[in-house]
Design a protein around this motif. Structure first.
Motif, short mmCIF file in Angstrom:
data_model
loop_
_atom_site.label_atom_id
_atom_site.label_comp_id
_atom_site.label_asym_id
_atom_site.label_seq_id
_atom_site.Cartn_x
_atom_site.Cartn_y
_atom_site.Cartn_z
N HIS A 1 2.08 -3.21 -6.00
CA HIS A 1 1.35 -1.96 -5.73
C HIS A 1 0.29 -1.68 -6.79
O HIS A 1 -0.82 -1.23 -6.48
CB HIS A 1 2.31 -0.78 -5.64
CG HIS A 1 1.64 0.52 -5.30
ND1 HIS A 1 1.29 0.87 -4.02
CD2 HIS A 1 1.22 1.56 -6.10
CE1 HIS A 1 0.71 2.04 -4.01
NE2 HIS A 1 0.65 2.49 -5.26
N PHE B 1 -5.95 2.07 -2.28
CA PHE B 1 -4.86 2.56 -1.43
C PHE B 1 -4.98 4.06 -1.14
O PHE B 1 -4.00 4.79 -1.18
CB PHE B 1 -3.50 2.28 -2.06
CG PHE B 1 -3.24 0.82 -2.33
CD1 PHE B 1 -3.91 -0.17 -1.63
CD2 PHE B 1 -2.33 0.43 -3.29
CE1 PHE B 1 -3.66 -1.51 -1.87
CE2 PHE B 1 -2.07 -0.91 -3.54
CZ PHE B 1 -2.75 -1.89 -2.82
N ASN B 2 -6.20 4.51 -0.87
CA ASN B 2 -6.40 5.92 -0.56
C ASN B 2 -7.07 6.02 0.80
O ASN B 2 -8.27 6.17 0.92
CB ASN B 2 -7.28 6.57 -1.64
CG ASN B 2 -7.47 8.06 -1.39
OD1 ASN B 2 -6.73 8.66 -0.62
ND2 ASN B 2 -8.45 8.65 -2.03
N MET C 1 0.81 -1.22 0.00
CA MET C 1 0.00 0.00 0.00
C MET C 1 0.85 1.27 0.00
O MET C 1 0.48 2.28 -0.59
CB MET C 1 -0.92 -0.01 1.22
CG MET C 1 -1.93 -1.14 1.24
SD MET C 1 -3.04 -1.06 2.67
CE MET C 1 -1.95 -1.63 3.97
N LEU C 2 2.00 1.21 0.67
CA LEU C 2 2.79 2.42 0.90
C LEU C 2 3.78 2.75 -0.21
O LEU C 2 4.05 3.91 -0.48
CB LEU C 2 3.56 2.26 2.22
CG LEU C 2 2.73 1.99 3.48
CD1 LEU C 2 3.65 1.69 4.65
CD2 LEU C 2 1.85 3.18 3.80
N THR D 1 -1.73 5.48 4.28
CA THR D 1 -0.74 5.77 3.24
C THR D 1 0.04 7.05 3.49
O THR D 1 1.09 7.27 2.89
CB THR D 1 -1.42 5.84 1.86
OG1 THR D 1 -2.47 6.80 1.91
CG2 THR D 1 -2.01 4.50 1.46
#
Length: 534
Positions: free
Chosen positions: A129, A140-141, A121-122, A145
């Motif tokens: 990803h 992934f928002n 996610m990061l 993050t």
């Protein structure tokens, strides 16, 4: 490109449901929609969370359903550094990943799996990803993050999270649905076989159940994970049978084809409550249905105008006409069960004559027709945006204010919101973590865009300061005081008209017990029990 699941299984043959439901070691759960994937990292809708978070996976920490405190899960404990910039986690040993027809693990869970899962996610350079990124999901928002600077492996069972700045919400984020732990070894196997897409559709986790099969008809079968590290399950087979139609879903509960059904129609609740062999589960959630006033657009730049419009709407009538007993009225953005809910908050009075007088005193232009934006597509927690918009429209007309309801598709809605050419917006927001910042920041922060939640286009230096100070404040009492103050400001400014917190409703047969619903992470069957039906 979306990876399509095509499975066959004897359990989906016509006529099997009744016999499966009658077995003590099999439970049939009937949701109203399919999971978008089998990974809550990328699929944040309620149906996907129900199908994945607690059934297939574990996280480092979890929320105790009774005390609501954060307790160890795959971690056994943690330490916060003196400067509040790092957390050290100690990991559980001898934890087995699922063994399935498509994967056989050769090692236990360890630090590498945590780093792999969370860095997906990061880290935009992570090999997974962008896998399944084109599926149109909310990808992934989320708060996590922007929180982590780095995750460092100390040894196989010790890791350190280094924060970008002091932030008290790390544990909340690690207990959230998106912080599930995947198998790095399985991911490496998928890369080697050229099949990375499968990671989100043929799941491997450490949870109490493992994935067996799924098909396009909405039938998903989970098996008991015999090598699960925690408490053993008493029901060996969990079957999800997606049944979209409310009437059909209720009929299947009555005939025994379903043991539990999700989200019965509000109009069915009274009849269900009168049946001796059916029970209703009613759980508060982190959602809020609200009517936003565009504070950047005349006349809603004026606080008194916003207050007057709030007094013109009959909130109780909205709830009775649309939700029956499946929602609770609210005067604030926070659910009453939240630890930060300000119990001194006052109800929003329905005083149309007072509203009219205020508008007249303010020189309101009654020849102007205001717009009410609303989505064409309803949400799980609001089955009738259309009806609510029409009721608000009727209330406004009683004080001489004409309005136009604009029902827009998601694309049209986003374009209109970004343009700023709207007066009001009927919407629903759902918190992602237990911390109140999950609700307040998207709706109130100057840094939050209209698409991220700030549909009132509100920006206040005082509110922004409270948000930022509280996020780094470790003293619980001070955090509560800050959030109380924030709620007082928002109630006075009335940039939003809060309408209701919609309840999560499930109906189940009387011989079922032990399942529970977390408002942030979905339904949990680990401790479910099923006795002989009478």
């Amino acid at each position: 490109m979306r990876f399509i699941l095509i499975f066959t299984t004897a359990l989906i043959l016509s006529g099997c449901y009744q016999s499966e439901s009658s077995l003590k070691d099999s439970l049939i759960y009937c949701p109203e929609s399919k999971a978008l994937s089998f990974n809550p990292q990328i699929s944040h809708d309620i149906s996907s969370l129900d199908a994945t978070t607690h059934q297939l996976y574990n996280r480092l920490v979890k929320r105790d359903p009774t005390t609501h405190n954060y307790v160890p899960d795959l971690a056994t404990g943690w330490l916060l550094s003196a400067d509040k910039l790092s957390y050290t986690f100690f990991l559980r040993q001898n934890v087995n990943f699922h063994q399935t027809d498509y994967f056989t693990p050769t090692r236990h869970f360890k630090a590498d799996d945590v780093i792999f899962s969370l860095q997906r996610m990061l880290d935009q350079a992570h090999p997974f990803h962008s896998v399944n990124h084109g599926m149109g999901y909310y990808f992934f928002n989320h708060p996590f993050t922007n929180l982590i600077k780095d995750i460092v492996k100390i040894d196989d069972y010790t890791i350190k999270f280094i924060l970008k700045k002091p932030d008290i919400t790390l544990l909340d984020n690690l207990a959230a649905h998106y912080s599930v732990i995947l198998s790095q070894e399985y991911a490496q196997q998928l890369i080697a076989h050229g099949e990375p897409d499968k990671i989100d559709f043929y799941p491997i986790g450490t949870g109490p159940y493992k994935f067996k099969s799924s098909n396009d008809a909405g039938i998903t079968h989970y098996l008991n994970h015999a090598k699960f590290w925690g408490d053993k399950v008493s029901v060996n087979n969990i079957i999800f049978d997606v049944t979209e139609n409310n009437t059909k879903r209720y009929a299947k509960l009555l005939t025994g084809e379903c043991d539990i059904i999700a989200n019965p129609a509000p109009s069915q609740l009274k009849q269900m409550s009168e049946k001796a062999n059916i029970l209703l589960s009613s759980e508060p959630t982190a959602n809020i249905l609200l009517w936003a006033f565009n504070s950047n657009k005349i006349p809603f730049t004026e606080k008194k105008i916003r207050q007057a419009f709030s007094k013109a709407v009959d909130q109780n009538n909205l709830l009775e006409a649309v939700f029956y007993q499946s929602a609770t009225a609210t005067s604030t953005l926070l659910n009453h069960q939240s630890w930060a809910y300000n119990r001194r908050s006052t109800d929003i009075p329905y005083k149309p004559q007072e509203a009219l007088s205020t508008l007249q005193e303010m020189g309101y232009d009654f020849n102007k027709k205001i717009t009410i934006l609303t989505p064409v597509k309803n949400s799980l927690f609001n089955h009738s945006f259309h009806k609510i918009a029409e009721l608000i429209q009727a209330n406004l007309l009683k004080i001489g204010v004409e309005s136009e309801i604009l029902f827009l598709t998601q694309t049209e809605l986003e374009k209109r919101l970004l343009s700023g050419k709207y007066d009001t917006y009927l919407t629903a927001v759902n918190g992602k973590i237990n911390d109140p910042d999950s609700i307040f920041r998207p709706l109130l922060s100057c840094d939050s865009t209209v698409l991220e939640g700030n549909s009132s286009q509100w920006c206040s230096k005082e509110v922004q300061s409270l948000l930022n100070l509280t996020l780094s404040e470790s003293n619980f009492t001070t955090r509560i005081k800050n959030y109380y103050k924030l709620q007082e400001i928002i109630q006075e400014e009335r940039i939003y008209f809060p309408i209701a917190h919609v309840l999560r409703m499930d109906a189940f047969k009387i011989n079922i017990s032990g399942f529970w619903v977390d408002p942030f992470t979905g339904i949990n069957f680990q401790h479910v029990k099923k006795t002989e039906a009478h």
